[in-house]
Design a protein around this motif. Structure first.
Motif, PDB file in Angstrom:
ATOM      1  N   VAL A  15       0.844  -1.199   0.000  1.00 18.49           N
ATOM      2  CA  VAL A  15       0.000   0.000   0.000  1.00 18.49           C
ATOM      3  C   VAL A  15       0.879   1.248   0.000  1.00 18.49           C
ATOM      4  N   HIS A  16       1.979   1.191   0.723  1.00 15.43           N
ATOM      5  CA  HIS A  16       2.929   2.307   0.769  1.00 15.43           C
ATOM      6  C   HIS A  16       3.675   2.442  -0.555  1.00 15.43           C
ATOM      7  N   HIS A  17       4.106   1.345  -1.118  1.00 20.21           N
ATOM      8  CA  HIS A  17       4.929   1.372  -2.331  1.00 20.21           C
ATOM      9  C   HIS A  17       4.122   1.643  -3.593  1.00 20.21           C
ATOM     10  N   ASN A  18       2.816   1.464  -3.544  1.00 22.30           N
ATOM     11  CA  ASN A  18       2.001   1.665  -4.743  1.00 22.30           C
ATOM     12  C   ASN A  18       1.912   3.114  -5.181  1.00 22.30           C
ATOM     13  N   GLY A  20       6.912   3.298  -7.956  1.00 20.10           N
ATOM     14  CA  GLY A  20       5.698   2.510  -7.798  1.00 20.10           C
ATOM     15  C   GLY A  20       5.952   1.015  -7.809  1.00 20.10           C
ATOM     16  N   VAL A  21       4.882   0.257  -7.944  1.00 18.53           N
ATOM     17  CA  VAL A  21       4.912  -1.203  -8.072  1.00 18.53           C
ATOM     18  C   VAL A  21       4.358  -1.523  -9.452  1.00 18.53           C
ATOM     19  N   PRO A  22       5.077  -2.308 -10.275  1.00 15.38           N
ATOM     20  CA  PRO A  22       4.667  -2.470 -11.684  1.00 15.38           C
ATOM     21  C   PRO A  22       3.276  -3.040 -11.873  1.00 15.38           C
ATOM     22  N   ALA A  23       2.787  -3.832 -10.925  1.00 19.54           N
ATOM     23  CA  ALA A  23       1.451  -4.433 -11.084  1.00 19.54           C
ATOM     24  C   ALA A  23       0.329  -3.429 -10.886  1.00 19.54           C
TER      25      ALA A  23
END
Length: 293
Positions: free
Chosen positions: A125-128, A245-248
């Motif tokens: 949630v933090h990395h998104n 971000g996160v690639p997904a």
């Protein structure tokens, strides 16, 4: 002694001094990152600020009502035990230095654990966040705060660290988190000197990269010492080459507050974009620990 003494005098002192100081630090960093931006924004600022503030709404009270009181309550319960008695024999300055180093190492190791599959459900949630600035420092799922209690409150207590030291370090921990998540462009020469000791915005920006090997580096919270010792320090990625971000999860429409609050219940995604492509970066020349612009 209750496990969560929410009105303990040490916590009242924290509310009186640390909380206003941290608010001023946050405001100062906000002004600095607005005037001297490090990375270009990809999303409207107000869109992200609203989302991140709403996510911080339950997580910050959760920390004050559970994590911080547990730091005091557990430490006082464990005070008569062997580790505390041994630490009490040390000269006061040496004991303080050892306690701070242990707490900072626990912060580093906890951060590494957050990237394990079980805890990543919460930490993603933090990395998104698709950009990174001071508000990212507060964008945590409240469940992550609750999950941290056994490690970040229980272990210091078992090791005999005094509750006053734990709370004082927590203020430094929060200030460091705000600093290295900020989008403040310090002069490169200054940051190259700072990063020898503490985690900086350029260093932590690399940790939020969509390139997996880059996200698996720079886990330190305050000191870079532990990343150096564990060979997880990486500084050679230019900031303008980063995608945060996160690639997904590249679609901001899929990051409503409701979706992010329920995200820990969703299946884990592969580290790849929705089309299956895995973000990569060619091996960059130069040493890993040389800070790039």
């Amino acid at each position: 002694m209750p496990l969560f003494p929410v009105s303990h005098p040490l916590l009242k002192r924290f509310d009186q001094w640390a909380a206003p100081t941290l608010a001023l630090v946050g405001l100062g960093l906000l002004l600095l990152e607005t005037r001297y931006s490090l990375r270009r924004r990809t999303r409207p600022r107000l869109e992200r600020w609203r989302r991140n503030t709403l996510l911080a709404g339950p997580s910050l009270p959760a920390a004050r009502l559970t994590l911080l009181p547990a730091m005091v309550g557990l430490a006082q319960l464990a005070a008569p035990r062997y580790p505390a008695r041994q630490l009490a024999r040390l000269p006061a300055p040496l004991r303080l230095v050892l306690e701070v180093l242990v707490l900072d190492y626990l912060g580093y190791s906890w951060h590494r654990l957050l990237h394990s599959p079980l805890l990543w459900r919460l930490h993603r949630v933090h990395h998104n966040d698709l950009d990174m600035d001071i508000t990212t420092a507060w964008r945590f799922h409240f469940g992550e705060m609750l999950a941290s209690i056994p490690y970040r409150a229980g272990l210091p207590a078992l090791l005999g660290i005094r509750p006053a030291t734990v709370l004082a370090y927590e203020a430094v921990f929060e200030a460091g988190t705000a600093f290295h998540h900020s989008n403040w462009r310090l002069p490169l020469a200054v940051e190259r000197q700072l990063v020898r000791l503490v985690v900086t915005p350029r260093a932590h920006g690399i940790h939020h990269s969509v390139v997996h090997r880059e996200s698996q580096s720079n886990f330190g919270v305050v000191l870079t010492l532990w990343d150096r010792l564990h060979q997880t320090l990486r500084l050679n990625v230019p900031q303008q080459a980063l995608t945060i971000g996160v690639p997904a999860y590249p679609d901001p429409a899929g990051q409503t507050v409701a979706q992010l609050l329920t995200l820990p219940l969703a299946p884990l995604e592969l580290w790849a974009r929705p089309d299956g492509k895995v973000p990569e970066r060619p091996t960059l020349p130069g040493p890993l620990v040389e800070l790039s612009y």
